[in-house]
Every structure is written in C-alpha cells, then in structure tokens.
Design an enzyme around this catalytic site. Structure first.
Site, mmCIF file in Angstrom:
data_model
loop_
_atom_site.group_PDB
_atom_site.id
_atom_site.type_symbol
_atom_site.label_atom_id
_atom_site.label_comp_id
_atom_site.label_asym_id
_atom_site.label_seq_id
_atom_site.Cartn_x
_atom_site.Cartn_y
_atom_site.Cartn_z
ATOM 1 C CG ASP A 269 2.349 -61.105 50.832
ATOM 2 O OD1 ASP A 269 1.409 -61.222 51.636
ATOM 3 O OD2 ASP A 269 3.455 -60.619 51.136
ATOM 4 C CE LYS B 51 0.421 -55.748 54.065
ATOM 5 N NZ LYS B 51 1.031 -57.084 54.023
ATOM 6 C CG MET C 265 5.709 -51.139 47.098
ATOM 7 S SD MET C 265 5.608 -51.631 48.851
ATOM 8 C CE MET C 265 7.281 -51.248 49.426
#
Length: 273
Positions: free
Chosen positions: A47, A69, A184
């Site tokens: 990742d 991502k 996030m």
C-alpha cells in the site's frame, strides 16, 4: 534475523496469501510476523502508506508491486487489487498483501479476506500497529489516561463513496468518548469539526494533527476544535494525517519527545550549577 529466534515462525506456503500489517511507518514497529513474511514472499502487493524502508527486508528476487490507494490520486480500484491477489495465488506464488498500519483497522483487510474465502484461496492475517495508537504515542499523547479518560473512539473521516459517513450520529459520537481519533479525515475535517461542536463538543477542546505518523517526516500541530480551518491553512496540513480530539492532547506539552528532552536537559543543567 528471524533465523536467530528461539522459536519458529510460520512457513509461507506457495499459493497462499498473507494479509499483513506493516505498522504506521517506523520500520522499528514491524512485527516479527511481518519481517518473516517479507523474507519469504514471492510477490508483495504493498500500500501507499507502507514505508519503503520496510520493503528492503524483502527476499532477493521478490517482486514488489505498488497497489496503494490515495484519495484524489490515480490508483488501482479495490476490485483490481483483489483480483490481482487471487490471480497470483492461483499461479502458485506466495502473495504478501502488505498494508500500512493494521489490515483490519480501516484497511479493507476484511473485504479482501472475504474475497479470498469466496475464491477458495488459503490465507492468514497478521495484525500490525495502527497509526491511531502509534501516532499519538510518538507525539506524546496517550489515547487513554486514567485521570482523564477511560475510553477512546476510532473513526474514519469518509464513507465508501468518499463523503462524510452518513450513518454517523454526531450527537452520540460527541458524547460517546472523551477522546476521538480520526483516520482519513482531512478532506472533510471542517465539516466534521462543525458537526462535533453542534453535537456538544466545546469549540476550545484541544485537537492535534499528526502527519506522517512515526516517520522521520512526522509533524504535529496543536489547535482547538473551533480553529481547525485556520490551522490547516496556516500550516498547509495534508494527508496522511491522524486527528486526535480530547483533553489528552494537552499531555503532549509534557510527554512529546521534544518536551521530555528539553526538560531533562534543563534538569542536567541545574545539577551542574
């Protein structure tokens, strides 16, 4: 390294997938299971939040494939990553799905594990240290402290479609725990702060932004819930960032590495007088 241990670590079998947490960034926070996986894997799908220093532990000849991502940036879709993982396993590869933090803490590891079950691919899951605990600790913030709070709530800052989670009851969240830790959340942090204040949190409640947690690039920015927008603009704060809300943030004034170092230096100076 792992060969010198007084106990055995599991063997990575061909055709299997291991979902492994690489921790928040500092390579010293890798688990032994993660190091063991890196030493055996044939193909590593890693990742965006996996620190590249960790990848140096991969065995010679292992294929390193970026499968990260990041919001607002070109990246593989989750379905593409899952299909790639399954395809490699069916080719007989030892497939390491290496994730930042912990696979099952806002890491979509649960989705990938269910897909592996459906595809009849054998797998194992190895936890990692999550940034929501390690980042605050490196900044001098204990997410629990018996004199301040006995609970902490971990939340994501966006839903599957990228918007603020629609299922959140902000009034309930505001009352649920003295300490809130957001992952996030930077894209919608202004809206989240407004919702928390409307839900009952005080506008002068301490807030800490922790960017690039536990790495050499870690930066911390202390503010108040009602001044979040100004702080972000002033310091140009961007992801990846952990956001901590609660009175424990104030402990960083004493417990952050810089504060502890300064205090010890002052004590040594006083002793030498």
């Amino acid at each position: 390294m792992t060969a010198d241990l007084p106990f055995k670590l599991p063997q990575f079998i061909a055709g299997h997938v291991w979902l492994v947490g690489a921790g928040p960034g500092d390579p010293g926070l890798l688990t032994l299971h993660c190091v063991n996986a890196l030493k055996q894997a044939d193909h590593i799908l890693y990742d965006a939040l996996v620190d590249h220093s960790c990848l140096k532990l991969a065995k010679q000849g292992a294929i390193l494939e970026f499968a990260g991502k990041r919001g607002g940036k070109p990246s593989l879709k989750q379905q593409e990553i899952t299909e790639r993982m399954i395809c490699l396993a069916r080719e007989g590869k030892r497939v390491l799905r290496l994730k930042g933090g912990d696979p099952f803490v806002f890491g979509r590891g649960g989705e990938e594990a269910l897909a592996l079950i459906e595809a009849h691919i054998p797998f194992r899951v190895f936890p990692g240290i999550t940034a929501g605990i390690a980042g605050p600790a490196y900044a001098g913030i204990p997410v629990t402290h018996r004199s301040i709070n006995h609970s902490v709530l971990f939340l994501t800052g966006h839903d599957a479609d990228g918007t603020v989670p629609k299922s959140f009851d902000w009034k309930a969240i505001s009352r649920a725990a003295p300490v809130l830790v957001f992952y996030m959340a930077m894209k919608h942090i202004d809206e989240i702060a407004d919702d928390l204040i409307k839900g009952g949190r005080k506008s002068d409640e301490p807030v800490m932004f922790i960017t690039h947690a536990t790495t050499s690039n870690q930066r911390i920015y202390k503010t108040e819930l009602g001044h979040i927008k100004q702080t972000i603009k002033e310091h140009d704060i961007e992801p990846p960032t952990i956001v901590v809300v609660g009175k424990v943030v104030s402990l960083a004034d004493k417990l952050s590495p810089d504060s502890v170092t300064d205090e010890l230096e002052d004590e040594l100076d006083n002793r030498s007088l």
